[in-house]
Write an enzyme that holds these catalytic residues in place. Structure first.
Site, mmCIF file in Angstrom:
data_model
loop_
_atom_site.group_PDB
_atom_site.id
_atom_site.type_symbol
_atom_site.label_atom_id
_atom_site.label_comp_id
_atom_site.label_asym_id
_atom_site.label_seq_id
_atom_site.Cartn_x
_atom_site.Cartn_y
_atom_site.Cartn_z
ATOM 1 N N GLU A 1 14.697 14.125 -4.615
ATOM 2 C CA GLU A 1 15.003 14.704 -5.918
ATOM 3 C C GLU A 1 13.759 15.408 -6.468
ATOM 4 O OE1 GLU A 1 18.146 14.514 -7.090
ATOM 5 O OE2 GLU A 1 18.629 13.451 -5.232
ATOM 6 N N LEU B 1 0.834 -1.203 0.000
ATOM 7 C CA LEU B 1 0.000 0.000 0.000
ATOM 8 C C LEU B 1 0.867 1.250 0.000
ATOM 9 C CD1 LEU B 1 -2.540 -1.085 2.772
ATOM 10 C CD2 LEU B 1 -3.022 -0.974 0.310
#
Length: 317
Positions: free
Chosen positions: A277, A221
């Site tokens: 990032e 999940l």
């Protein structure tokens, strides 16, 4: 257990490549019979190229030695391989945040010597998140957090460490950008002004904050958390409760869901942070690939919510 003649590739960010402990561990492992191939990363794409080389060499293990960004690059390169070609993965913390590894129980100050102890264990399956055409192993964030990350230089992170996040976040909070968001997931239709959005495979980001406190990297999940726009004082209060709650439940105005997939659409392009990032965009489709990577290292021990309730009943009885 990793076989005694296993081939191990080390993908080294500049900090780990300069660490004498890493060199010593390489020597120790070679003396023990392992084939160890260090691959420093100096330019963009070096980590991915090292993973491709490891796969061609039929390596048994790729160790990402760096922060969440290094793990992100290695995980994406592994996911680009056919499953049968995919080596196991491990990680050593040599970054500013190290959120993914810290949540697993890797000692951020334990250095490279931890690797030798893990080789006696068995890799275990870790989920990998997918967003559009990329993968992430820890967390995707949008809103104030992602804006802060995008505006924080690499050099400042190197000097300030995880403190860099808060040095930038404090002034940003007083001029908080909000984004008009449409969010869809099974059992959820949400539209409104959002200040923070977190989609977690792992529980923590920002240098140790459990923004998805119930997230587990092996449950199949993703944890979706939406923090609506509100006053700063109220937001601090609600988020303080959020990071300390053990269950995936709404926290006052904060929306919390565990899902297999989700779709987020913003009215304008926003910065999105993936494992440290920055990747800007406007529309994002999330999904999870359960058990996609075999991970070597500590597996977090968990007490389920029901187990906690049972213990409380026993203590009260």
């Amino acid at each position: 257990m990793m076989k005694q003649d296993a081939t191990i590739y080390l993908v080294l960010n500049p900090s780990s490549a300069a660490d004498e402990d890493v060199r010593e561990v390489v020597s120790v492992l070679r003396d023990a019979g392992y084939t160890v191939c260090p691959r420093p990363t100096w330019e963009k794409g070096d980590g991915a190229r090292a993973v491709q080389e490891a796969a061609a060499d039929k390596a048994d293990l790729v160790v990402a030695c760096g922060g969440d960004g290094t793990l992100h690059e290695v995980a994406n390169a592994l996911m680009a391989l056919d499953e049968a070609q995919r080596p196991a993965m491990a990680g050593l913390p040599y970054g500013t945040g190290n959120d993914f590894l810290t949540a697993l129980g890797v000692d951020p100050k334990g250095g490279a010597v931890q690797l030798a102890s893990w080789l006696g264990g068995e890799p275990w399956p870790v989920d990998v998140g997918r967003i559009n055409d990329r993968h992430f192993i820890n967390m995707a964030t949008a809103g104030v957090g992602a804006t802060v990350t995008a505006e924080t230089s690499r050099g400042f992170k190197d000097v300030a460490g995880s403190l860099a996040y808060f040095v930038k976040a404090i002034p940003a909070a007083f001029d908080m950008p909000v984004h008009r968001l449409q969010a869809r997931a099974p059992g959820l239709e949400w539209e409104g002004e959002a200040a923070f959005i977190f989609v977690g495979n792992g529980p923590q980001s920002g240098g140790g904050w459990n923004f998805c406190p119930a997230a587990e990297v092996d449950d199949g999940l993703l944890d979706l958390v939406i923090v609506p726009a509100m006053g700063l004082t109220e937001m601090v209060r609600q988020m303080r409760e959020l990071v300390n709650q053990p269950e995936a439940t709404d926290c006052h105005d904060i929306v919390y869901r565990q899902v297999k997939e989700a779709h987020l659409r913003f009215e304008e392009e926003v910065p999105l942070n993936l494992d440290g990032e920055s990747f800007p965009g406007q529309e994002f489709a999330f999904s999870v690939q359960p058990g996609a990577i075999a991970f070597l290292g500590p597996r977090p021990s968990r007490v389920t919510a029901e187990g906690e309730k049972q213990k409380k009943r026993e203590d009260e009885g």
